[in-house]
Design an enzyme around this catalytic site. Structure first.
Site, PDB file in Angstrom:
ATOM      1  N   TYR A  39      43.198  96.372  92.201  1.00  0.00           N
ATOM      2  CA  TYR A  39      43.369  94.993  92.738  1.00  0.00           C
ATOM      3  C   TYR A  39      41.964  94.683  93.567  1.00  0.00           C
ATOM      4  O   TYR A  39      41.200  95.234  93.436  1.00  0.00           O
ATOM      5  CB  TYR A  39      44.571  94.568  93.093  1.00  0.00           C
ATOM      6  CG  TYR A  39      45.030  92.983  92.959  1.00  0.00           C
ATOM      7  CD1 TYR A  39      44.750  92.508  91.506  1.00  0.00           C
ATOM      8  CD2 TYR A  39      45.549  92.112  94.049  1.00  0.00           C
ATOM      9  CE1 TYR A  39      45.322  91.294  91.353  1.00  0.00           C
ATOM     10  CE2 TYR A  39      45.881  90.821  93.666  1.00  0.00           C
ATOM     11  CZ  TYR A  39      45.803  90.357  92.285  1.00  0.00           C
ATOM     12  OH  TYR A  39      45.724  88.974  92.273  1.00  0.00           O
ATOM     13  N   LYS A  94      59.531  95.315  66.798  1.00  0.00           N
ATOM     14  CA  LYS A  94      58.097  95.427  66.101  1.00  0.00           C
ATOM     15  C   LYS A  94      57.233  96.217  67.028  1.00  0.00           C
ATOM     16  O   LYS A  94      56.436  97.084  66.705  1.00  0.00           O
ATOM     17  CB  LYS A  94      57.128  94.429  65.712  1.00  0.00           C
ATOM     18  CG  LYS A  94      57.910  93.493  64.481  1.00  0.00           C
ATOM     19  CD  LYS A  94      57.910  94.455  62.947  1.00  0.00           C
ATOM     20  CE  LYS A  94      58.776  93.592  62.143  1.00  0.00           C
ATOM     21  NZ  LYS A  94      58.815  94.365  60.622  1.00  0.00           N
TER      22      LYS A  94
HETATM   23  O1  LIG Z   1      61.689  93.548  60.120  1.00  0.00           O
HETATM   24  C1  LIG Z   1      61.812  94.221  58.994  1.00  0.00           C
HETATM   25  O2  LIG Z   1      62.797  95.279  58.635  1.00  0.00           O
HETATM   26  C2  LIG Z   1      61.009  94.199  57.775  1.00  0.00           C
HETATM   27  C3  LIG Z   1      60.350  92.709  57.785  1.00  0.00           C
HETATM   28  O3  LIG Z   1      59.409  92.624  58.325  1.00  0.00           O
HETATM   29  C4  LIG Z   1      61.329  91.661  57.442  1.00  0.00           C
HETATM   30  O4  LIG Z   1      62.178  91.687  56.784  1.00  0.00           O
HETATM   31  O5  LIG Z   1      60.744  90.396  57.778  1.00  0.00           O
HETATM   32 MG   LIG Z   2      59.066  90.457  59.047  1.00  0.00          MG
END
Ligand SMILES: O=C([O-])CC(=O)C(=O)O
Ligand SMILES: [Mg+2]
Length: 422
Positions: A39, A94
């Protein structure tokens, strides 16, 4: 899902701390000297270097290994428009997959946008901070315009996973499934239930891989998309066929392939019974498929069946694609993810299914054996070889097509996520 499984899923998300992702520190921070570097005053030096040359952001910040997962929550899985906040578990999910399978850091961003333009404006204003942008669960047709505008305005890869990730994995599985059925994509009669982003992208990619547009019957909520309809947007119109078929009941007769990207329980056992011999059924609505695999197998013993789910064989889900496609694209600093990179990913995923399966995968799925055939048309997400095979194919295709800003990575092949920084 049973009530017990539903509660287990809620507990998984709630315990021991809320959510599925956390942030980690990568530099020492134990002393005043460390803090003076991390920092003020030390942090000023990389700021000056980046102001001098923006490319230095790749050297002094996490940008090069950082993907934004961005949604407006308008088409969450197959659940519909539940709004941005309700999409957060999927977007965090994700991020989990990016990190677990490809060593990529990500941040989920849920945008409350009143129009596609507002969404585009929000994303373009924050685009520079990422190595790439993964658009997720945005409804059609708005997603097409959003993706087109963002690709045009951003100089990092922008990839709508539900379109291209799903299409890549579907094409890989489809080529293998048809091979096992003794059929070819060129001749297959295909019924696609659903006309949203994933459906349109899947059918486009299948056509690039050899399927004949005139053999594809796509259906939206109103039935078969045919040339006599005057209510079609430009994306659906690409799949309007000259036909007198109007309903799924009529289209399914003698079909070789059913691809479902729509909603739960929309393909009946009676309809499955009327498909051709060795029917290929990809019931990919998440979380609940168009026909349950147990029902499909009870109905016909010659069915080649896949779903999007982790708890049944043949998981045709974009998780087999997006972590590794971004890995390859980031590692050569590709400016985009082009068709050649997508086809390279299809080929890598398809070919890997034909190789012997490592013991670690058998253990993870608690099975004695897995070999290329009806019950195994596509690699499993827990196959550690995907990281190298798909990432290297995508990186090579980026280099070959001139969209890479760096040469093919010297630290490839990647054996595991521990190798990603070289
Ligand atoms: O998230 C999942 O299993 C696959 C996907 O992108 C969706 O179904 O929109
Ligand atoms: Mg999706």
């Amino acid at each position: 899902m049973t009530d017990a499984k539903k509660q287990a899923a809620l507990d998984y998300h709630a315990q021991p701390i809320p959510g599925k992702l956390s942030v980690e520190i990568t530099k020492p921070t134990d002393s005043a000297k460390h803090l003076a570097m991390a920092y003020s005053p030390g942090v000023a030096e990389p700021c000056r270097e980046i102001a001098r040359d923006p490319e230095n952001a790749y050297r002094y910040t996490g940008k090069g290994n950082l993907v934004a997962v961005i949604s407006d929550g308008s088409a969450i899985l197959g659940l519909g428009n539940l709004g941005p906040l309700a999409s957060k578990p999927v977007m965090e999910g994700k991020g989990v997959l990016f990190k677990r399978f490809a060593g990529i850091n990500s941040v989920d961003i849920e945008v409350d946008a009143e129009s596609p333009q507002a969404f585009i404006d929000t994303v373009t204003r924050i685009a520079d901070t990422w190595g790439g942008i993964n658009l997720e669960d945005i409804k059609a047709p708005e997603c097409f315009e959003i993706e087109r505008a963002l690709i045009e305005q951003c100089n990092i890869p922008v990839f709508h996973d539900d379109q291209h990730g799903t299409a890549i994995v579907t094409a890989a599985g489809m080529l293998n499934a048809l091979d096992i059925a003794g059929k070819s994509l060129e001749e297959a009669r295909i019924v696609c239930l659903g006309a949203g982003s994933a459906a349109i992208a899947c059918m486009k990619l299948l056509v690039s891989c050899g399927a004949k547009a005139e053999n594809i019957f796509m259906l939206d909520r109103k039935g078969v998309i045919h040339s006599g309809r005057d209510d079609l947007n430009q994306y659906k119109a690409m799949f309007a066929t000259e036909t007198d078929k109007r309903t799924l009941d009529e289209a399914i007769d003698g079909a070789d392939v059913f691809v479902g990207l729509s909603g739960p329980n929309l393909l009946s056992p009676e309809q499955l019974r009327r498909m051709a011999a060795n029917p290929v059924v990809f019931a990919c609505s998440n979380p609940d498929p168009e026909i349950h695999p147990d029902v499909a197998h009870e109905t016909r013993d010659d069915v080649i069946m896949a779903t999007g789910r982790s708890d049944y064989p043949n998981q045709v889900n974009n998780v087999l694609g997006f972590p590794f496609i971004f890995r390859g694209a980031l590692d050569v600093r590709a400016t985009c993810i082009n068709e050649a990179m997508k086809i390279a990913a299809v080929t890598a995923i398809k070919d890997l299914a034909r190789e012997p399966v490592p013991q670690a995968v058998l253990d993870a799925y608690e099975v004695e054996s897995l070999s290329f055939g009806r019950g195994y048309i596509i690699p499993t997400p827990l196959d550690a070889r995907l990281l190298d095979r798909v990432s290297s194919a995508v990186a090579q295709a980026a280099v070959d097509t001139g969209v890479a800003r760096r040469s093919y990575p010297a630290h490839y092949p990647l054996e595991s996520v521990a190798d990603v920084y070289g």
